[in-house]
Design a protein around this motif. Structure first.
Motif, short mmCIF file in Angstrom:
data_model
loop_
_atom_site.label_atom_id
_atom_site.label_comp_id
_atom_site.label_asym_id
_atom_site.label_seq_id
_atom_site.Cartn_x
_atom_site.Cartn_y
_atom_site.Cartn_z
N LEU A 348 0.83 -1.21 0.00
CA LEU A 348 0.00 0.00 0.00
C LEU A 348 0.86 1.25 0.00
CD1 LEU A 348 -2.81 -1.03 2.50
CD2 LEU A 348 -3.06 -0.66 0.04
N LEU A 349 1.95 1.23 0.76
CA LEU A 349 2.85 2.38 0.78
C LEU A 349 3.48 2.60 -0.59
CD1 LEU A 349 3.82 4.46 2.87
CD2 LEU A 349 5.81 3.00 3.28
N GLY A 350 3.86 1.50 -1.25
CA GLY A 350 4.41 1.62 -2.60
C GLY A 350 3.38 2.14 -3.59
N LEU A 351 2.11 1.71 -3.43
CA LEU A 351 1.05 2.19 -4.32
C LEU A 351 0.78 3.67 -4.11
CD1 LEU A 351 -1.52 -0.76 -4.22
CD2 LEU A 351 0.17 -0.23 -5.98
N VAL A 352 0.91 4.13 -2.87
CA VAL A 352 0.75 5.56 -2.60
C VAL A 352 1.83 6.36 -3.34
CG1 VAL A 352 0.94 7.32 -0.79
CG2 VAL A 352 -0.42 5.27 -0.39
N LEU A 353 3.06 5.86 -3.30
CA LEU A 353 4.16 6.54 -4.01
C LEU A 353 3.90 6.57 -5.51
CD1 LEU A 353 7.12 4.83 -2.11
CD2 LEU A 353 6.55 7.25 -1.99
N VAL A 354 3.51 5.44 -6.08
CA VAL A 354 3.28 5.35 -7.52
C VAL A 354 2.05 6.16 -7.92
CG1 VAL A 354 2.77 3.78 -9.42
CG2 VAL A 354 4.43 3.11 -7.68
N GLY A 355 0.98 6.04 -7.13
CA GLY A 355 -0.25 6.75 -7.46
C GLY A 355 -0.08 8.25 -7.49
N ARG A 356 0.72 8.79 -6.57
CA ARG A 356 0.94 10.24 -6.57
C ARG A 356 1.85 10.66 -7.72
NH1 ARG A 356 -0.47 14.52 -3.97
NH2 ARG A 356 0.93 16.31 -3.85
N ALA A 357 2.88 9.87 -7.98
CA ALA A 357 3.78 10.20 -9.09
C ALA A 357 3.05 10.12 -10.42
CB ALA A 357 4.98 9.24 -9.09
N ALA A 358 2.01 9.28 -10.51
CA ALA A 358 1.28 9.09 -11.77
C ALA A 358 0.55 10.34 -12.22
CB ALA A 358 0.30 7.93 -11.63
N PHE A 359 0.31 11.28 -11.27
CA PHE A 359 -0.39 12.50 -11.71
C PHE A 359 0.40 13.78 -11.48
CE2 PHE A 359 -1.83 12.51 -7.26
CZ PHE A 359 -1.77 13.86 -6.95
N VAL A 360 1.31 13.80 -10.49
CA VAL A 360 2.03 15.04 -10.20
C VAL A 360 2.89 15.47 -11.37
CG1 VAL A 360 3.85 16.08 -8.80
CG2 VAL A 360 2.01 14.81 -7.69
N PHE A 361 3.69 14.56 -11.88
CA PHE A 361 4.62 14.94 -12.95
C PHE A 361 3.93 15.16 -14.30
CE2 PHE A 361 7.13 12.50 -9.82
CZ PHE A 361 8.00 13.51 -9.43
N PRO A 362 3.00 14.29 -14.73
CA PRO A 362 2.30 14.57 -16.00
C PRO A 362 1.45 15.84 -15.94
CG PRO A 362 2.08 12.26 -15.41
CD PRO A 362 2.66 12.94 -14.23
N LEU A 363 0.71 16.04 -14.83
CA LEU A 363 -0.15 17.23 -14.74
C LEU A 363 0.68 18.50 -14.57
CD1 LEU A 363 -3.16 15.98 -12.56
CD2 LEU A 363 -2.93 16.08 -15.04
N SER A 364 1.83 18.41 -13.94
CA SER A 364 2.72 19.58 -13.86
C SER A 364 3.21 19.97 -15.25
CB SER A 364 3.91 19.29 -12.95
OG SER A 364 3.50 19.05 -11.63
N PHE A 365 3.52 18.96 -16.06
CA PHE A 365 3.95 19.22 -17.44
C PHE A 365 2.83 19.91 -18.22
CE2 PHE A 365 3.99 17.77 -21.88
CZ PHE A 365 5.20 18.30 -22.30
N LEU A 366 1.59 19.43 -18.07
CA LEU A 366 0.46 20.05 -18.77
C LEU A 366 0.22 21.47 -18.26
CD1 LEU A 366 -2.10 17.09 -18.92
CD2 LEU A 366 -0.64 17.96 -20.76
N SER A 367 0.35 21.66 -16.95
CA SER A 367 0.15 22.99 -16.37
C SER A 367 1.20 23.97 -16.88
CB SER A 367 0.21 22.91 -14.85
OG SER A 367 0.11 24.19 -14.26
#
Length: 545
Positions: A348-367
């Motif tokens: 679960l801790l690993g999924l939290v890391l992956v789940g947050r990375a899955a949107f922070v970096f792509p959405l930052s690029f779009l922003s």
């Protein structure tokens, strides 16, 4: 722990054994709160530990002591209650955050905040849910169905916006604070809405129409909750401005502000809206209008009263989370497979890391694609800090886990007990490890000099007048600056343009009706007399909201 002896002593006073036990529990908990405050003060300058982590550690230590003194029967003083959390503790924290937030920075990044908080949470939810279905369904951890795995996605998509207040400083890192905390508020609301929707979601007949209906319902909840919070804030401003209650009693002013803020949250819960969003925007509106309509003494009182209530609620939450992590009842049902419990928590801790990375970096690029100037863009280092600071999970996750996998705080199902013990393992671990490392990480990646350069423009630009409150002769002084057309400004600087026209609308219509800085009616003993001492009311240039 001396309950029987105490019962004999206090029997003449009419106190039953249960009453005495409650008195002992409350006394002990209040003493622990005082200890947290004292230790937090002593560790004020510590770069690793903040008050939330201090409360968490004290809670863990207290849980160990209670376990030893009760011979393993209990680890906490009070029983966790979702109602206690959502109805009494969360509202003052979120309201004070909205009341104290720097509105200029928040609304300047509002689109990015909404993108992270709504779209990002959905991405994290699907990432964690799909991974949980793929992994946990093969681990034989109990009778968990697809609905339980989707609930896990919603539970662990909820960030800890409370701890964000402790580890980030809006004066030192205004951009990061507004993004991470603003995203956290929208994220918590989105996660709760997702979780509640899944309880009545038809997992057998999923089609495009159901998904679209779900998305439409979410947009409705977001807009309705925001409107209700703004309406309640405006109503309080109008009442206090028209009646000017402070002429006779400043206590009534303060009481009215507090009660109407709480009323907005309870109305949202009554109407099945998002109380988190409602009370947050109520706080923003109250700080913009209502706060300027009360007397000077009431301004000081409300500012410190809201901050104090929020601080006590935050400390209470982390203190209890620490004790609840050692809940012996939940661990008994998971004790036959301790290796599996540790494995689930790690996954679960690993999924939290992956789940947050899955949107922070792509959405930052779009922003960043929508930003025209370098200072407005989110740098790679800032993206890493945003990703890291949002990894902490808190009381919202625990409350949702109890709601899904327990009944009245108890569970006798092996799979449910594993999910709860994993949640109360991930929450303290993420708070302490990620929370302790956030400040050093900011100092490493974002030194004070570079942060100051990247968070604000270094020199006036063509659109600088759009970010001021200049009015009348001030605007005429700046008339030599040739502004482009409204359409061109909207296309090149949409945020600044919307803000410029909002200021015109606010000054022309909203402030004369609802009050606020510069439009408080002058009368003997009024806030206007105390703040400007009889001078004409004018708008201050640097007051953005």
């Amino acid at each position: 722990m001396g309950v029987n002896l105490g019962a004999l002593v206090l029997k003449s006073a009419g106190l039953s054994v249960s009453d005495y036990a409650s008195v002992v529990s409350i006394n002990l908990f209040v003493a622990l709160l005082c200890a947290c405050i004292v230790l937090g003060h002593l560790l004020e300058e510590n770069r690793w530990v903040n008050e939330s982590i201090t409360a968490l550690i004290i809670g863990l230590c207290t849980g160990v002591v209670i376990l030893l003194t009760t011979k393993g029967k209990s680890s906490h003083i009070l029983v966790f209650s979702e109602d206690l959390f959502f109805i009494y503790l969360l509202p003052p924290i979120i309201f004070n955050a909205g009341f104290q937030v720097k509105k200029k920075q928040f609304f300047r990044n509002f689109m990015t905040i909404t993108l992270f908080g709504a779209v990002g949470t959905m991405i994290s939810f699907f990432t964690i849910s799909l991974a949980a279905i793929a992994i946990f369904s093969r681990m034989n951890i109990g009778t968990l169905d697809v609905g339980d795995f989707l609930a896990i996605g919603a539970i662990f998509s909820a960030t800890d916006s409370v701890c964000t207040l402790q580890v980030l400083n809006q004066d030192e890192t205004p951009l990061l604070y507004s993004l991470v905390f603003g995203e956290g508020v929208v994220n918590d609301a989105t996660s709760v809405v997702l979780f509640n929707a899944l309880q009545n979601f038809d997992l057998v007949h999923i089609d495009v129409a159901v998904v679209l209906k779900f998305l439409g319902n979410f947009i409705y909840l977001f807009l309705s909750s925001t409107f209700l919070g703004a309406f309640t804030g405006l109503l309080s401003a109008y009442i206090i401005k028209k009646l000017y209650i402070g002429r006779h009693s400043t206590d009534r002013e303060v009481a009215l502000m507090m009660l109407m803020a709480y009323l907005s949250y309870m109305l949202a819960e009554l109407l099945d809206l998002s109380g988190i969003l409602t009370v947050f925007f109520c706080g923003i509106v109250m700080s913009h209008y209502t706060w300027h309509n009360v007397t000077e003494s009431s301004r000081v009182t409300t500012k410190h009263a809201f901050a104090t209530l929020s601080f006590i609620a935050e400390t209470f939450l982390f203190l209890y989370v620490g004790m609840d992590a050692l809940d012996i009842e939940k661990w008994k049902f998971a004790s036959d497979s301790p290796g599996k419990s540790i494995g689930i928590s790690s996954i679960l801790l690993g999924l939290v890391l992956v789940g947050r990375a899955a949107f922070v970096f792509p959405l930052s690029f779009l922003s960043n694609l929508t930003k025209k100037t370098p200072y407005e863009k989110i740098t790679w280092r800032q993206q890493i800090v945003i990703w890291w600071a949002g990894l902490m999970r808190g009381a919202v996750s625990i409350a949702l886990a109890y709601n899904k996998f327990a009944r009245s705080g108890h569970t006798q199902l092996h799979g449910n007990a594993l999910m709860i013990t994993s949640t109360i393992t991930v929450v303290p671990f993420s708070t302490m490890v990620f929370g302790m490392m956030t400040k050093p990480l900011i100092r490493l990646l974002l030194p004070a000099s570079s942060n100051a350069v990247t968070s604000e423009p270094s020199s006036p630009s063509l659109h600088s007048p759009l970010l001021t409150s200049m009015q009348g002769s001030d605007l005429e002084t700046a008339a030599h600056i040739v502004r482009p057309s409204s359409l061109r400004m909207l296309l090149t600087k949409p945020t600044h343009t919307v803000h410029y026209y909002w200021r015109k609308f606010d000054n022309a219509l909203m402030r004369p009706m609802f009050g606020g800085r510069g439009f408080v009616p002058f009368s003997p003993g009024s806030p206007a007399e105390q703040s400007v001492h009889g001078e004409r009311l004018t708008l201050q240039i640097n007051e953005i909201f």
